[in-house]
Motif scaffolding. Structure first.
Motif, PDB file in Angstrom:
ATOM      1  N   ILE A  43      -3.375  -6.220  21.269  1.00 61.48           N
ATOM      2  CA  ILE A  43      -2.457  -5.911  20.059  1.00 61.48           C
ATOM      3  C   ILE A  43      -3.491  -5.824  18.755  1.00 61.48           C
ATOM      4  CG2 ILE A  43      -0.825  -6.917  18.496  1.00 61.48           C
ATOM      5  CD1 ILE A  43       0.623  -8.284  20.934  1.00 61.48           C
ATOM      6  N   VAL A  44      -4.091  -6.800  18.738  1.00 65.52           N
ATOM      7  CA  VAL A  44      -5.250  -6.524  17.651  1.00 65.52           C
ATOM      8  C   VAL A  44      -6.062  -5.407  17.393  1.00 65.52           C
ATOM      9  CG1 VAL A  44      -7.345  -7.809  16.316  1.00 65.52           C
ATOM     10  CG2 VAL A  44      -5.397  -9.175  17.683  1.00 65.52           C
ATOM     11  N   SER A  45      -6.698  -4.816  18.591  1.00 62.87           N
ATOM     12  CA  SER A  45      -7.292  -3.792  18.921  1.00 62.87           C
ATOM     13  C   SER A  45      -6.490  -2.425  18.499  1.00 62.87           C
ATOM     14  CB  SER A  45      -7.957  -3.611  20.157  1.00 62.87           C
ATOM     15  OG  SER A  45      -9.017  -2.485  20.383  1.00 62.87           O
ATOM     16  N   ASN A  46      -5.278  -2.583  19.028  1.00 62.27           N
ATOM     17  CA  ASN A  46      -4.455  -1.417  18.802  1.00 62.27           C
ATOM     18  C   ASN A  46      -4.097  -1.163  17.255  1.00 62.27           C
ATOM     19  OD1 ASN A  46      -4.229  -0.261  21.331  1.00 62.27           O
ATOM     20  ND2 ASN A  46      -2.548  -1.705  21.830  1.00 62.27           N
ATOM     21  N   ILE A  47      -3.858  -2.367  16.569  1.00 59.29           N
ATOM     22  CA  ILE A  47      -3.721  -2.364  15.209  1.00 59.29           C
ATOM     23  C   ILE A  47      -4.735  -1.883  14.461  1.00 59.29           C
ATOM     24  CG2 ILE A  47      -3.158  -3.776  13.199  1.00 59.29           C
ATOM     25  CD1 ILE A  47      -1.379  -5.768  14.750  1.00 59.29           C
ATOM     26  N   GLN A  84       1.747   0.338  16.193  1.00 63.85           N
ATOM     27  CA  GLN A  84       1.943   1.695  15.665  1.00 63.85           C
ATOM     28  C   GLN A  84       2.731   1.526  14.299  1.00 63.85           C
ATOM     29  OE1 GLN A  84       3.781   4.327  18.143  1.00 63.85           O
ATOM     30  NE2 GLN A  84       3.454   6.142  17.050  1.00 63.85           N
ATOM     31  N   ALA A  85       3.332   0.468  14.429  1.00 66.82           N
ATOM     32  CA  ALA A  85       4.446   0.121  13.209  1.00 66.82           C
ATOM     33  C   ALA A  85       3.854  -0.672  12.205  1.00 66.82           C
ATOM     34  CB  ALA A  85       5.788  -0.623  13.641  1.00 66.82           C
ATOM     35  N   ALA A  86       2.878  -1.617  12.555  1.00 67.98           N
ATOM     36  CA  ALA A  86       2.080  -2.521  11.679  1.00 67.98           C
ATOM     37  C   ALA A  86       0.710  -1.959  11.240  1.00 67.98           C
ATOM     38  CB  ALA A  86       1.932  -3.989  12.487  1.00 67.98           C
ATOM     39  N   GLY A  87       0.097  -1.233  11.957  1.00 67.76           N
ATOM     40  CA  GLY A  87      -1.259  -0.737  11.710  1.00 67.76           C
ATOM     41  C   GLY A  87      -1.264  -0.041  10.330  1.00 67.76           C
ATOM     42  N   PRO A  88      -0.546   1.273  10.121  1.00 69.87           N
ATOM     43  CA  PRO A  88      -0.529   1.853   9.022  1.00 69.87           C
ATOM     44  C   PRO A  88      -0.239   1.121   7.871  1.00 69.87           C
ATOM     45  CG  PRO A  88       0.334   3.098  10.564  1.00 69.87           C
ATOM     46  CD  PRO A  88       0.184   1.668  11.260  1.00 69.87           C
ATOM     47  N   ALA A  89       0.887   0.023   7.999  1.00 72.42           N
ATOM     48  CA  ALA A  89       1.017  -0.739   6.437  1.00 72.42           C
ATOM     49  C   ALA A  89       0.041  -1.574   6.375  1.00 72.42           C
ATOM     50  CB  ALA A  89       2.350  -1.345   6.947  1.00 72.42           C
ATOM     51  N   ASN A 143     -11.373  -2.536  11.489  1.00 67.72           N
ATOM     52  CA  ASN A 143     -11.144  -1.818  12.828  1.00 67.72           C
ATOM     53  C   ASN A 143     -12.599  -2.111  14.038  1.00 67.72           C
ATOM     54  OD1 ASN A 143     -10.109  -0.273  15.094  1.00 67.72           O
ATOM     55  ND2 ASN A 143     -11.383   1.779  14.405  1.00 67.72           N
ATOM     56  N   ALA A 144     -13.675  -2.165  13.465  1.00 69.59           N
ATOM     57  CA  ALA A 144     -14.867  -2.564  14.242  1.00 69.59           C
ATOM     58  C   ALA A 144     -14.554  -4.200  14.701  1.00 69.59           C
ATOM     59  CB  ALA A 144     -15.938  -2.461  13.153  1.00 69.59           C
ATOM     60  N   LEU A 145     -14.280  -4.859  13.844  1.00 68.63           N
ATOM     61  CA  LEU A 145     -14.066  -6.530  14.367  1.00 68.63           C
ATOM     62  C   LEU A 145     -12.855  -6.500  15.104  1.00 68.63           C
ATOM     63  CD1 LEU A 145     -14.210  -8.217  10.713  1.00 68.63           C
ATOM     64  CD2 LEU A 145     -15.854  -8.006  12.563  1.00 68.63           C
TER      65      LEU A 145
END
Length: 278
Positions: free
Chosen positions: A26-30, A158-163, A181-183
């Motif tokens: 989840i963290v990586s996808n965000i 997909q919902a949280a990442g862009p925000a 993103n690297a972290l």
């Protein structure tokens, strides 16, 4: 849904390693969805050419077409643990370089396109091997629930990442998004180090070319899979134009701020999630 059905839907999370990998995923996808927003905002800071801005979407999507078959074959042939670690470390390095270049004002359009392409290649190589690992962690009756949970992970990101990307860009710029993103890959690296793949040594080692040939033959004789692939391609062709041109439209036509651009990207993600659950 009954209580038993609800419990069954979340049952794979009772497996410690799968739960850890799911949370790290989840963290990586965000982080990945944050990157797409950060890269879109960064490229519009470097150029206003719609063609070049659209090219960013092209280099991000191209590895999925160019290397997907190779990635699937490698997931069957090489050491899965090693492949996962290599792809995650590579992704971390590419994203980190992007972040540093942006923070020191050294980012150019060719560098942004090249490193985004490299980051997408690493992600493409990682995708099949992570899917192949699930049956090793989860008992066969729970595999459908595990696959559903992985889809939920992607929907959340997909919902949280862009925000989140819009907020970070507004506060510190796209370079900070690339560093976040690297972290985001660190969690997966930590979890994968605890994973020990199941190796069947009773069978001879398979070659990559042979695995690719078998995969292509299977698709050629699977009409239902061909239909699914055609639908996916059609969907990508229809929707990619909006995703490719959204950054330049938001910045030049709408005069959107970084936060507002993040909200626009979030709206696309929320719409995609709503369509899945509709």
């Amino acid at each position: 849904m009954s209580d038993e059905a609800v419990i069954g839907a979340w049952a794979p999370l009772q497996v410690r390693l799968f739960r850890a990998l799911w949370l790290a995923g989840i963290v990586s996808n965000i982080g990945t969805f944050m990157h797409t927003v950060g890269a879109g905002w960064a490229v519009t800071s470097l150029t206003e050419s719609p063609a070049i801005v659209s090219l960013l979407q092209t280099v991000w999507a191209a590895p999925g077409f160019l290397f997907a078959l190779l990635a699937g074959a490698l997931a069957d042939v090489v050491d899965r643990r090693r492949l996962m670690l290599v792809t995650q470390f590579a992704s971390m390095v590419f994203a980190g370089i992007l972040g540093v270049l942006d923070l020191v004002d050294g980012l150019t359009v060719p560098l942004l396109l090249g490193l985004t392409f490299a980051l997408s290649v690493a992600g493409t190589m990682a995708g099949p091997v992570f899917m192949a690992v699930t049956p090793e962690l989860i008992e066969r009756p729970l595999i459908p629930q595990a696959v559903a949970l992985n889809s939920i992970s992607m929907n959340i990101a997909q919902a949280a990442g862009p925000a989140l990307a819009g907020i970070v860009i507004a506060l510190a710029g796209p370079g900070a998004v690339f560093l976040v993103n690297a972290l985001s890959f660190l969690g997966i690296v930590f979890v994968v180090r605890q994973y020990h793949p199941i190796v069947d040594r009773s069978l001879p080692a398979e070659h990559v070319v042979s695995a690719m040939r078998i995969g292509a033959r299977y698709v050629r004789h699977a009409p239902r899979l061909q239909l699914l692939a055609a639908r996916v391609v059609l969907s990508i062709v229809v929707t990619s134009a909006l995703a490719a041109l959204l950054p330049v439209i938001a910045r030049t036509r709408l005069g959107a701020t970084a936060g507002e651009f993040g909200l626009l990207s979030t709206a696309m993600g929320v719409g995609a999630v709503a369509a899945v659950w509709a």
